[in-house]
Design a protein around this motif. Structure first.
Motif, PDB file in Angstrom:
ATOM      1  N   LEU B 157    -109.775 -63.771 -43.915  1.00 41.67           N
ATOM      2  CA  LEU B 157    -111.219 -62.751 -43.340  1.00 41.67           C
ATOM      3  C   LEU B 157    -110.424 -62.056 -42.083  1.00 41.67           C
ATOM      4  CD1 LEU B 157    -114.547 -63.657 -44.124  1.00 41.67           C
ATOM      5  CD2 LEU B 157    -112.776 -61.829 -45.236  1.00 41.67           C
ATOM      6  N   GLU B 158    -109.823 -63.308 -41.018  1.00 46.49           N
ATOM      7  CA  GLU B 158    -109.166 -62.884 -40.480  1.00 46.49           C
ATOM      8  C   GLU B 158    -107.912 -61.673 -40.412  1.00 46.49           C
ATOM      9  OE1 GLU B 158    -109.207 -67.338 -37.856  1.00 46.49           O
ATOM     10  OE2 GLU B 158    -107.293 -66.381 -38.014  1.00 46.49           O
ATOM     11  N   ARG B 159    -107.240 -61.743 -41.238  1.00 46.50           N
ATOM     12  CA  ARG B 159    -106.012 -61.139 -41.323  1.00 46.50           C
ATOM     13  C   ARG B 159    -106.564 -59.660 -41.702  1.00 46.50           C
ATOM     14  NH1 ARG B 159    -100.920 -59.219 -40.370  1.00 46.50           N
ATOM     15  NH2 ARG B 159     -99.919 -58.231 -42.831  1.00 46.50           N
ATOM     16  N   ALA B 160    -107.570 -59.632 -42.785  1.00 41.08           N
ATOM     17  CA  ALA B 160    -108.149 -58.187 -43.131  1.00 41.08           C
ATOM     18  C   ALA B 160    -108.862 -57.470 -41.877  1.00 41.08           C
ATOM     19  CB  ALA B 160    -109.812 -58.114 -43.736  1.00 41.08           C
ATOM     20  N   LEU B 161    -109.266 -58.085 -40.542  1.00 41.48           N
ATOM     21  CA  LEU B 161    -109.428 -57.484 -39.910  1.00 41.48           C
ATOM     22  C   LEU B 161    -108.302 -56.912 -38.727  1.00 41.48           C
ATOM     23  CD1 LEU B 161    -112.975 -59.552 -38.617  1.00 41.48           C
ATOM     24  CD2 LEU B 161    -112.367 -57.294 -39.052  1.00 41.48           C
ATOM     25  N   GLU B 162    -107.513 -57.560 -38.759  1.00 40.01           N
ATOM     26  CA  GLU B 162    -106.164 -58.019 -38.200  1.00 40.01           C
ATOM     27  C   GLU B 162    -104.931 -56.521 -38.183  1.00 40.01           C
ATOM     28  OE1 GLU B 162    -102.006 -59.599 -37.079  1.00 40.01           O
ATOM     29  OE2 GLU B 162    -103.144 -60.425 -38.616  1.00 40.01           O
ATOM     30  N   LEU B 163    -105.579 -56.435 -40.212  1.00 38.55           N
ATOM     31  CA  LEU B 163    -105.316 -55.184 -40.104  1.00 38.55           C
ATOM     32  C   LEU B 163    -106.214 -53.668 -39.968  1.00 38.55           C
ATOM     33  CD1 LEU B 163    -104.391 -56.313 -44.209  1.00 38.55           C
ATOM     34  CD2 LEU B 163    -102.122 -55.513 -42.077  1.00 38.55           C
ATOM     35  N   TYR B 164    -107.045 -54.744 -40.110  1.00 37.73           N
ATOM     36  CA  TYR B 164    -107.846 -52.603 -39.658  1.00 37.73           C
ATOM     37  C   TYR B 164    -107.579 -51.840 -38.813  1.00 37.73           C
ATOM     38  CZ  TYR B 164    -110.851 -53.033 -44.227  1.00 37.73           C
ATOM     39  OH  TYR B 164    -111.742 -53.267 -45.310  1.00 37.73           O
ATOM     40  N   ARG B 165    -107.696 -52.976 -37.401  1.00 39.41           N
ATOM     41  CA  ARG B 165    -106.657 -52.106 -36.197  1.00 39.41           C
ATOM     42  C   ARG B 165    -106.306 -51.970 -36.094  1.00 39.41           C
ATOM     43  NH1 ARG B 165    -108.460 -58.147 -34.685  1.00 39.41           N
ATOM     44  NH2 ARG B 165    -110.729 -58.463 -35.138  1.00 39.41           N
ATOM     45  N   LEU B 166    -105.164 -52.824 -36.754  1.00 41.11           N
ATOM     46  CA  LEU B 166    -104.288 -51.327 -37.171  1.00 41.11           C
ATOM     47  C   LEU B 166    -103.873 -50.480 -37.132  1.00 41.11           C
ATOM     48  CD1 LEU B 166    -101.167 -53.805 -35.582  1.00 41.11           C
ATOM     49  CD2 LEU B 166    -100.548 -53.605 -38.353  1.00 41.11           C
ATOM     50  N   LYS B 167    -104.284 -50.347 -38.862  1.00 40.19           N
ATOM     51  CA  LYS B 167    -103.916 -49.201 -39.888  1.00 40.19           C
ATOM     52  C   LYS B 167    -105.209 -48.158 -39.420  1.00 40.19           C
ATOM     53  CE  LYS B 167    -100.928 -51.750 -42.852  1.00 40.19           C
ATOM     54  NZ  LYS B 167    -100.577 -51.518 -44.505  1.00 40.19           N
ATOM     55  N   THR B 168    -106.533 -48.761 -39.493  1.00 41.88           N
ATOM     56  CA  THR B 168    -107.810 -47.910 -39.512  1.00 41.88           C
ATOM     57  C   THR B 168    -108.542 -47.522 -37.831  1.00 41.88           C
ATOM     58  OG1 THR B 168    -108.817 -49.020 -40.790  1.00 41.88           O
ATOM     59  CG2 THR B 168    -107.460 -47.175 -42.026  1.00 41.88           C
ATOM     60  N   PRO B 169    -108.064 -47.707 -36.790  1.00 39.97           N
ATOM     61  CA  PRO B 169    -108.880 -48.750 -35.416  1.00 39.97           C
ATOM     62  C   PRO B 169    -110.005 -48.068 -35.431  1.00 39.97           C
ATOM     63  CG  PRO B 169    -106.334 -47.534 -35.023  1.00 39.97           C
ATOM     64  CD  PRO B 169    -106.763 -47.319 -36.643  1.00 39.97           C
ATOM     65  N   GLU B 170    -110.360 -46.645 -36.570  1.00 35.23           N
ATOM     66  CA  GLU B 170    -111.245 -45.614 -35.753  1.00 35.23           C
ATOM     67  C   GLU B 170    -112.752 -46.391 -36.776  1.00 35.23           C
ATOM     68  OE1 GLU B 170    -108.494 -44.854 -37.397  1.00 35.23           O
ATOM     69  OE2 GLU B 170    -109.675 -43.875 -39.394  1.00 35.23           O
ATOM     70  N   ARG B 171    -112.088 -46.838 -37.835  1.00 36.16           N
ATOM     71  CA  ARG B 171    -113.340 -47.617 -38.806  1.00 36.16           C
ATOM     72  C   ARG B 171    -113.029 -49.473 -38.901  1.00 36.16           C
ATOM     73  NH1 ARG B 171    -111.758 -47.753 -43.923  1.00 36.16           N
ATOM     74  NH2 ARG B 171    -110.232 -46.547 -44.041  1.00 36.16           N
ATOM     75  N   VAL B 172    -113.247 -50.038 -37.854  1.00 37.24           N
ATOM     76  CA  VAL B 172    -113.211 -51.750 -38.082  1.00 37.24           C
ATOM     77  C   VAL B 172    -114.433 -51.614 -38.152  1.00 37.24           C
ATOM     78  CG1 VAL B 172    -111.989 -53.596 -37.291  1.00 37.24           C
ATOM     79  CG2 VAL B 172    -110.871 -51.606 -36.430  1.00 37.24           C
ATOM     80  N   PRO B 173    -114.429 -52.418 -39.628  1.00 35.50           N
ATOM     81  CA  PRO B 173    -115.851 -53.893 -40.011  1.00 35.50           C
ATOM     82  C   PRO B 173    -116.199 -54.286 -38.501  1.00 35.50           C
ATOM     83  CG  PRO B 173    -113.774 -53.750 -41.117  1.00 35.50           C
ATOM     84  CD  PRO B 173    -113.573 -53.294 -40.819  1.00 35.50           C
ATOM     85  N   GLU B 174    -117.498 -53.904 -38.211  1.00 37.66           N
ATOM     86  CA  GLU B 174    -118.474 -55.025 -37.813  1.00 37.66           C
ATOM     87  C   GLU B 174    -118.341 -56.572 -37.773  1.00 37.66           C
ATOM     88  OE1 GLU B 174    -121.991 -54.092 -36.020  1.00 37.66           O
ATOM     89  OE2 GLU B 174    -120.553 -52.398 -35.398  1.00 37.66           O
ATOM     90  N   SER B 175    -119.125 -57.129 -39.438  1.00 40.48           N
ATOM     91  CA  SER B 175    -118.498 -58.150 -39.830  1.00 40.48           C
ATOM     92  C   SER B 175    -117.642 -57.710 -41.069  1.00 40.48           C
ATOM     93  CB  SER B 175    -119.764 -58.790 -39.893  1.00 40.48           C
ATOM     94  OG  SER B 175    -120.523 -57.476 -41.135  1.00 40.48           O
ATOM     95  N   LEU B 176    -117.102 -58.525 -41.850  1.00 43.33           N
ATOM     96  CA  LEU B 176    -116.766 -59.005 -43.099  1.00 43.33           C
ATOM     97  C   LEU B 176    -116.639 -60.028 -43.914  1.00 43.33           C
ATOM     98  CD1 LEU B 176    -114.472 -56.958 -44.090  1.00 43.33           C
ATOM     99  CD2 LEU B 176    -112.985 -58.058 -43.314  1.00 43.33           C
ATOM    100  N   HIS B 178    -116.615 -61.749 -47.954  1.00 41.91           N
ATOM    101  CA  HIS B 178    -115.179 -61.347 -49.239  1.00 41.91           C
ATOM    102  C   HIS B 178    -116.043 -60.421 -49.982  1.00 41.91           C
ATOM    103  CE1 HIS B 178    -113.905 -64.838 -47.616  1.00 41.91           C
ATOM    104  NE2 HIS B 178    -112.409 -64.610 -47.964  1.00 41.91           N
ATOM    105  N   GLU B 179    -116.727 -61.019 -49.905  1.00 42.98           N
ATOM    106  CA  GLU B 179    -118.034 -59.779 -51.241  1.00 42.98           C
ATOM    107  C   GLU B 179    -117.701 -58.586 -50.474  1.00 42.98           C
ATOM    108  OE1 GLU B 179    -119.505 -62.080 -50.031  1.00 42.98           O
ATOM    109  OE2 GLU B 179    -119.103 -63.779 -51.164  1.00 42.98           O
ATOM    110  N   LEU B 180    -117.424 -57.427 -49.677  1.00 44.27           N
ATOM    111  CA  LEU B 180    -117.532 -56.616 -48.821  1.00 44.27           C
ATOM    112  C   LEU B 180    -116.180 -56.273 -48.949  1.00 44.27           C
ATOM    113  CD1 LEU B 180    -119.343 -57.108 -45.616  1.00 44.27           C
ATOM    114  CD2 LEU B 180    -119.548 -55.309 -47.718  1.00 44.27           C
ATOM    115  N   LEU B 181    -115.215 -57.194 -48.821  1.00 42.19           N
ATOM    116  CA  LEU B 181    -113.541 -56.926 -49.106  1.00 42.19           C
ATOM    117  C   LEU B 181    -113.542 -56.472 -50.781  1.00 42.19           C
ATOM    118  CD1 LEU B 181    -111.386 -56.780 -46.622  1.00 42.19           C
ATOM    119  CD2 LEU B 181    -110.507 -59.263 -47.740  1.00 42.19           C
ATOM    120  N   ASP B 182    -114.158 -57.086 -51.327  1.00 43.06           N
ATOM    121  CA  ASP B 182    -114.274 -56.787 -53.059  1.00 43.06           C
ATOM    122  C   ASP B 182    -114.261 -55.733 -53.375  1.00 43.06           C
ATOM    123  OD1 ASP B 182    -113.255 -59.202 -52.925  1.00 43.06           O
ATOM    124  OD2 ASP B 182    -115.358 -59.922 -54.825  1.00 43.06           O
TER     125      ASP B 182
END
Lengths: 279, 279
Positions: B157-176, B178-182
């Motif tokens: 989850l930490e890694r996913a948030l890091e990647l969202y911040r990096l790649k789509t900073p305009e839409r970083v999920p507020e909470s994350l 594994h179900e949401l990631l799936d």
């Protein structure tokens, strides 16, 4: 040497052994053979030999049976070494053991609950192809960052030369062997000692992982490089203890192999002795 | 919860099971218990539980025997899951198997020649603490660059948030979760798919190494994260095939666990059934 030349020389060796036994008034009851590659132990079939390209998909047992009418058992060379160490060497009577050989390649043999474990396609033990650096350099096996790519014979020497050039450019050895590297370490040479520490560190990472996964009583280390003795073993034991989990890490012992250059021969004989009822 | 509170709730559960059996006219003949940590199966002794600090060096079986007068068997939770999958689940009748659970921690259970393999101090299977990056980040176990440090629940989850911040900073999920990631992966979200590919890559490196070392027929993957389905399994199979040696790599099958959330319960019952004659 071509495949037929190797086969001929193998047959010649067996004929000599038969004659020798006869002269001593003994009967040769079975043959045990260790080969450097993936072997189907039950079929006596060689999938491939790592460093001998002409030996792919060979029914070696059938080829030998044409001439020799006794039971023949063929296994991987590190498997037979593990068997030899388990019956006659430093792993005598141990329950769960990993035998490691350090040479051109880095191989392993596994004893599980007192019995040689061959795996589902007879290829277990290939610990030289466990990764220690996911994006590391390409290995012969096609994978990246394998242990063998760091501590196979020639990579150690390459690395030592690289370090000499970097740290003591005024005295880079013209040629280098493991024996020279051992002697240098014994004489206090810092580069040589550092090289062995690095080897211990790489090997220790893999062995610590296997201590966590396999939880053995004993790790036996043989092969040419293991002669580096305490320059290898002292740091290796530290790394394994440091990097493995507490209970299995405190339990495991790391010791040198006992059978030396004869390990392969003794192991192959052990294979014949132990397998005789199975063929 | 304190140690005594956990023990009390455990006893309460057992009392209920006894009552339930009685109501059904059945006799509860043995108890099977799976715990998340290193257990001496023969002594019913817990060395430590990874995430419950108050449970160090506890003779759990003795504590339960005071009240319950039937045979009690205690083992590691992943070991009992492996046992359950081997007797009732997707590893039914398989010879050599690695069962992997992906959750807060990353654990493993090992079946060797049709029997649960516990190792010399009952701690075998800890494949989450095999190193994939020798100088990687520090793990809870004290080692560096362990698999679990990359694909344990929270690190994903930490890694996913890091990647969202990096790649789509305009839409970083507020909470994350594994179900949401799936769900995101299923809906075509590139970051989510990339995260699962990374997880597959990390896990695949370790499994390829174990295919080379242990040469299993089957790798069974369970635990919460395994629900990512094909987003995890497709790239995982590729990485294992690519990074393992040819014969064992082509032989091994990688499949999802079958028993789902009940795997622990079914496994613990299997432990009691299979061990009954041993206590």
């Amino acid at each position: 040497m071509s495949r037929n030349e190797i086969l001929a020389s193998m047959k010649e060796g067996i004929r000599e052994a038969l004659k020798y036994a006869e002269k001593k008034g003994k009967l040769l009851q079975a043959l045990g053979i260790g080969v450097p590659g993936n072997v189907d132990f039950e079929k006596g079939f060689i999938y491939s030999l790592t460093n001998i390209p002409s030996w792919e998909n060979v029914f070696l047992r059938d080829l030998l049976k044409e001439e020799f009418k006794i039971p023949i058992f063929i296994d991987n060379d590190v498997n037979v070494m593990a068997l030899g160490e388990h019956v006659f060497g430093s792993a005598k009577h141990a329950r769960n053991v990993i035998c490691v050989t350090l040479g051109t390649g880095v191989g392993g043999g596994v004893i599980v609950e007192g019995t040689l474990y061959r795996g589902s396609t007879f290829s277990a033990g290939e610990l030289g192809h466990i990764v220690i650096q996911r994006d590391g350099p390409l290995c012969n096996c096609g994978n990246r960052g394998c242990l063998e790519r760091f501590i196979g014979n020639r990579y150690i020497l390459e690395r030592a030369l690289e370090l000499y050039r970097l740290k003591t450019p005024e005295r880079v050895p013209e040629s280098l062997t493991h024996e020279l590297l051992d002697k240098a370490a014994a004489a206090g040479d810092e580069v040589a000692r550092f090289v062995w520490e690095e080897v211990a560190n790489h090997l220790g990472i893999v062995l610590a992982g296997l201590v966590n996964f396999f939880n053995p009583d004993l790790i036996v280390i043989g092969g040419g490089i293991s002669k580096a003795g305490r320059f290898l073993f002292d740091p290796l034991k530290c790394v394994v203890k440091e990097r493995s989990m507490s209970v299995p890490g405190h339990h495991v012992q790391i010791i040198p192999a006992q059978l030396g250059v004869d390990a392969g021969l003794i192991g192959a004989a052990t294979l014949a002795m132990k397998s005789e009822t199975r063929e």
